[in-house]
Design an enzyme around this catalytic site. Structure first.
Site, PDB file in Angstrom:
ATOM      1  N   LYS A   1       0.864  -1.186   0.000  1.00 22.46           N
ATOM      2  CA  LYS A   1       0.000   0.000   0.000  1.00 22.46           C
ATOM      3  C   LYS A   1       0.892   1.224   0.000  1.00 22.46           C
ATOM      4  O   LYS A   1       2.024   1.167   0.483  1.00 22.46           O
ATOM      5  CB  LYS A   1      -0.877   0.025   1.265  1.00 22.46           C
ATOM      6  CG  LYS A   1      -2.096   0.908   1.147  1.00 22.46           C
ATOM      7  CD  LYS A   1      -3.248   0.145   0.549  1.00 22.46           C
ATOM      8  CE  LYS A   1      -4.429   1.023   0.213  1.00 22.46           C
ATOM      9  NZ  LYS A   1      -5.600   0.187  -0.171  1.00 22.46           N
TER      10      LYS A   1
ATOM     11  N   ASP B   1      -7.089   4.154  -4.458  1.00 30.01           N
ATOM     12  CA  ASP B   1      -7.748   4.051  -3.150  1.00 30.01           C
ATOM     13  C   ASP B   1      -8.352   5.444  -2.916  1.00 30.01           C
ATOM     14  O   ASP B   1      -8.577   6.178  -3.888  1.00 30.01           O
ATOM     15  CB  ASP B   1      -6.742   3.646  -2.050  1.00 30.01           C
ATOM     16  CG  ASP B   1      -7.421   3.204  -0.748  1.00 30.01           C
ATOM     17  OD1 ASP B   1      -7.908   2.072  -0.686  1.00 30.01           O
ATOM     18  OD2 ASP B   1      -7.496   4.013   0.209  1.00 30.01           O
TER      19      ASP B   1
HETATM   20  P1  NDP Z   1     -12.984   7.740  -2.887  1.00 27.91           P
HETATM   21  O1  NDP Z   1     -11.891   8.717  -2.723  1.00 27.91           O
HETATM   22  O2  NDP Z   1     -13.554   7.499  -4.231  1.00 27.91           O
HETATM   23  O3  NDP Z   1     -14.208   8.105  -1.922  1.00 27.91           O
HETATM   24  C1  NDP Z   1     -14.023   8.185  -0.556  1.00 27.91           C
HETATM   25  C2  NDP Z   1     -15.326   8.591   0.091  1.00 27.91           C
HETATM   26  O4  NDP Z   1     -15.209   8.424   1.497  1.00 27.91           O
HETATM   27  C3  NDP Z   1     -15.672  10.045  -0.140  1.00 27.91           C
HETATM   28  O5  NDP Z   1     -17.060  10.198  -0.138  1.00 27.91           O
HETATM   29  C4  NDP Z   1     -15.054  10.709   1.078  1.00 27.91           C
HETATM   30  O6  NDP Z   1     -15.645  11.934   1.427  1.00 27.91           O
HETATM   31  C5  NDP Z   1     -15.306   9.691   2.145  1.00 27.91           C
HETATM   32  N1  NDP Z   1     -14.251   9.803   3.163  1.00 27.91           N
HETATM   33  C6  NDP Z   1     -12.918   9.653   2.984  1.00 27.91           C
HETATM   34  N2  NDP Z   1     -12.251   9.884   4.117  1.00 27.91           N
HETATM   35  C7  NDP Z   1     -13.182  10.175   5.024  1.00 27.91           C
HETATM   36  C8  NDP Z   1     -13.119  10.505   6.385  1.00 27.91           C
HETATM   37  N3  NDP Z   1     -11.932  10.576   7.032  1.00 27.91           N
HETATM   38  N4  NDP Z   1     -14.300  10.737   7.025  1.00 27.91           N
HETATM   39  C9  NDP Z   1     -15.485  10.672   6.363  1.00 27.91           C
HETATM   40  N5  NDP Z   1     -15.600  10.373   5.068  1.00 27.91           N
HETATM   41  C10 NDP Z   1     -14.476  10.126   4.415  1.00 27.91           C
HETATM   42  O7  NDP Z   1     -12.424   6.372  -2.260  1.00 27.91           O
HETATM   43  P2  NDP Z   1     -12.932   4.870  -2.475  1.00 27.91           P
HETATM   44  O8  NDP Z   1     -14.396   4.842  -2.677  1.00 27.91           O
HETATM   45  O9  NDP Z   1     -12.050   4.249  -3.463  1.00 27.91           O
HETATM   46  O10 NDP Z   1     -12.562   4.220  -1.056  1.00 27.91           O
HETATM   47  C11 NDP Z   1     -13.496   4.125   0.017  1.00 27.91           C
HETATM   48  C12 NDP Z   1     -13.059   3.030   0.975  1.00 27.91           C
HETATM   49  O11 NDP Z   1     -13.001   1.783   0.263  1.00 27.91           O
HETATM   50  C13 NDP Z   1     -11.671   3.189   1.602  1.00 27.91           C
HETATM   51  O12 NDP Z   1     -11.692   2.638   2.890  1.00 27.91           O
HETATM   52  C14 NDP Z   1     -10.777   2.336   0.697  1.00 27.91           C
HETATM   53  O13 NDP Z   1      -9.614   1.923   1.360  1.00 27.91           O
HETATM   54  C15 NDP Z   1     -11.721   1.178   0.434  1.00 27.91           C
HETATM   55  N6  NDP Z   1     -11.424   0.361  -0.735  1.00 27.91           N
HETATM   56  C16 NDP Z   1     -11.326   0.894  -1.982  1.00 27.91           C
HETATM   57  C17 NDP Z   1     -11.073   0.084  -3.071  1.00 27.91           C
HETATM   58  C18 NDP Z   1     -11.024   0.622  -4.458  1.00 27.91           C
HETATM   59  O14 NDP Z   1     -10.899  -0.183  -5.378  1.00 27.91           O
HETATM   60  N7  NDP Z   1     -11.141   1.910  -4.682  1.00 27.91           N
HETATM   61  C19 NDP Z   1     -10.872  -1.354  -2.914  1.00 27.91           C
HETATM   62  C20 NDP Z   1     -11.075  -1.849  -1.563  1.00 27.91           C
HETATM   63  C21 NDP Z   1     -11.331  -0.999  -0.531  1.00 27.91           C
HETATM   64  P3  NDP Z   1     -14.863  13.312   1.184  1.00 27.91           P
HETATM   65  O15 NDP Z   1     -15.066  13.628  -0.251  1.00 27.91           O
HETATM   66  O16 NDP Z   1     -15.514  14.274   2.110  1.00 27.91           O
HETATM   67  O17 NDP Z   1     -13.421  13.065   1.531  1.00 27.91           O
HETATM   68  O1  2IT Z   2      -7.893  -1.667  -0.634  1.00 28.18           O
HETATM   69  C1  2IT Z   2      -7.846  -2.174  -1.776  1.00 28.18           C
HETATM   70  O2  2IT Z   2      -7.982  -3.379  -1.958  1.00 28.18           O
HETATM   71  C2  2IT Z   2      -7.653  -1.274  -2.918  1.00 28.18           C
HETATM   72  N1  2IT Z   2      -7.595  -0.061  -2.735  1.00 28.18           N
HETATM   73  C3  2IT Z   2      -7.493  -1.835  -4.301  1.00 28.18           C
HETATM   74  C4  2IT Z   2      -6.090  -2.324  -4.527  1.00 28.18           C
HETATM   75  C5  2IT Z   2      -5.762  -2.743  -5.935  1.00 28.18           C
HETATM   76  O3  2IT Z   2      -4.578  -3.042  -6.154  1.00 28.18           O
HETATM   77  O4  2IT Z   2      -6.633  -2.782  -6.801  1.00 28.18           O
END
Ligand code: NDP
Ligand code: 2IT
Length: 446
Positions: free
Chosen positions: A126, A166
């Site tokens: 990561k 992420d």
């Molecule tokens: P994005 O940046 O697309 O969206 C993040 C969302 O979460 C936004 O709405 C953001 O709001 C909110 N957010 C982020 N930080 C905070 C915080 N500290 N408090 C409240 N709201 C918060 O990210 P993703 O959708 O990609 O990721 C969301 C979650 O999913 C994370 O935990 C990530 O690690 C996990 N994840 C993502 C994967 C992927 O493929 N993208 C895969 C597996 C897990 P704001 O705009 O206000 O910051």
């Molecule tokens: O938390 C996760 O699994 C991710 N942000 C996706 C990682 C990836 O390599 O696609």
């Protein structure tokens, strides 16, 4: 607490001070693994648990860049190369002001188990930066990404370490990062996943994490002869994972009633339909606005400073960030009749919230199982890059569904207790551990 877990955690805390999120992630895993390892002394003799909690390599670097006013800005850049026993390091990059070593180490640690659960050959890693993309122009984001990759490019490669997105890193950022890597290394390769379709990306990768979390919830419900059809869902976040969770929920006959961001929550009891979702995607991905605007647009309630967990629901998909569900939230969810938690985010529930879910014997799918669909399709993107042949939408989606079903089955195999209750936490931790641990044993003390 098991005295052996306590002893192990005392050592982890002493060796990694001031890293509370890392301690939290390790402790949850240790609670599942210590009893298992006691029954399998080969892992104990080789000190696998001590080795697996020590990153193979930690990179920390300066990222200087110039903002639109011409001023120099400096951020921190990181890459944690946690474990390469079963494949090259693989995991996302997070750009968010809260990013620090503790958060990235917890995420890299979780990634090792998650990637193993997918059955694909990927190690865990990561990275990211404390850079805040909010309010930055496209040019500023580009200059930042170029500077970040100028250093990172010497450490990664399609057979070494393959970053992805992420929080704060989506298609736009992956594009800028890829362009700079290609320019410096003079190499067009699958060094990143989440790429655009025209330049090596995979269909369904943007959708994969959200879709996967919904498929996982459906699998959990099937064990109780139920399904998502007609279920009301609370979803947090409004980014990549939240958006595609809602899209798949709609397709499966469920109804999502909430979305949130770090400022507040919208509650739309009529349900977020296809049309409203398309509007949200435009708002968050193109205009980069705040979720509050949804309430004005569609005339529903906006709860400033609140999370969605007070809203009555059957299913919850935490899809924002770590520790967004505390003990009280968990109790409220359970008391309001919520029967399923499928974690799209990484470690969104605090340990005492997890305890509430497990004690209530509801269906609780932890992130490392429920959100593995994203990295799984990243693995499929790598396969397609190596073949130099893209798969169609249906092919990738079918593979994703099969992978999520298999992860669910692994959790059932390793997590079913004598009373028949499936502890998905235990199942995911042990199921993810065995393959990595056996590979480490086979490869000697490295
Ligand atoms: P994005 O940046 O697309 O969206 C993040 C969302 O979460 C936004 O709405 C953001 O709001 C909110 N957010 C982020 N930080 C905070 C915080 N500290 N408090 C409240 N709201 C918060 O990210 P993703 O959708 O990609 O990721 C969301 C979650 O999913 C994370 O935990 C990530 O690690 C996990 N994840 C993502 C994967 C992927 O493929 N993208 C895969 C597996 C897990 P704001 O705009 O206000 O910051
Ligand atoms: O938390 C996760 O699994 C991710 N942000 C996706 C990682 C990836 O390599 O696609």
């Amino acid at each position: 607490m098991d005295p052996n877990v306590e002893k192990f955690m005392a050592r982890v805390k002493a060796r990694n001070p001031f890293e509370p999120e890392f301690h939290q992630a390790v402790q949850e895993v240790a609670e599942s693994l210590v009893p298992f390892i006691r029954e399998h002394p080969k892992y104990e003799h080789a000190r696998i648990l001590e080795r697996i909690t020590e990153p193979e390599r930690v990179l920390l670097f300066r990222v200087p860049w110039i903002n639109d006013k011409g001023d120099v800005e400096i951020n921190k850049g990181y890459r944690i190369e946690m474990n390469s026993a079963i494949g090259p390091y693989k995991g996302g990059l997070r750009f968010h002001p809260t990013v620090n070593l503790s958060i990235l180490k917890f995420l890299a640690f979780e990634q090792v188990f998650k990637n193993s659960l997918t059955t694909l050959p990927m190690g865990g890693g990561k990275g990211g930066s404390d850079f805040d993309p909010k309010g930055k122009s496209d040019n500023e984001v580009m200059r930042f990404c170029q500077s970040f990759m100028t250093e990172l490019c010497r450490h990664i490669g399609p057979n070494t370490d393959i970053p992805a997105g992420d929080i704060g890193v989506g298609g736009r950022e992956i594009g800028y990062l890829f362009g700079q890597y290609k320019r410096i290394r003079n190499e067009f390769s699958g060094v990143l996943t989440g790429k655009g379709l025209e330049w090596g990306g995979s269909l369904i990768r943007p959708e994969a994490t959200g879709y996967g979390a919904v498929y996982f919830a459906e699998e959990m419900l099937h064990t109780r002869g139920d399904s998502l059809k007609g279920k009301v869902a609370a979803v947090s976040g409004s980014g990549n994972v939240a958006q595609y969770t809602i899209q798949k929920l709609i397709q499966m006959g469920g109804k999502a009633v909430t979305l949130s961001d770090s400022n507040g929550t919208i509650y739309d009891p009529d349900g977020i339909d296809e049309e409203k979702l398309a509007w949200v995607m435009q708002l968050k991905n193109i205009r980069r606005g705040r979720i509050r605007e949804y309430a004005d647009q569609f005339g529903c309630q906006y709860l400033e400073g609140k999370r969605p967990w007070d809203m009555k629901c059957d299913v919850a998909f935490p899809s924002a960030t770590e520790n967004e569900i505390g003990k009280k939230d968990a109790e409220t969810l359970v008391n309001n009749g919520c029967k399923v938690i499928s974690e799209g985010a990484n470690m969104p529930s605090t340990p005492d919230a997890v305890e509430v879910f497990l004690r209530s014997k509801i269906l609780y799918g932890p992130g490392k199982a429920a959100n593995a669909g994203g990295v799984a399709v990243s693995g499929l993107e790598m396969t397609q890059n190596n073949m130099r042949l893209p798969w169609g939408r249906e092919e990738v989606d079918n593979r994703l569904q099969t992978i999520m079903k298999n992860i669910h089955q692994t959790c059932v195999n390793f997590g079913t207790g004598t009373d028949g209750f499936v502890n998905y936490v235990k199942g995911a931790n042990i199921g993810g551990f065995v393959k990595v641990a056996d590979a480490m044993l086979a490869q000697g003390v490295v």
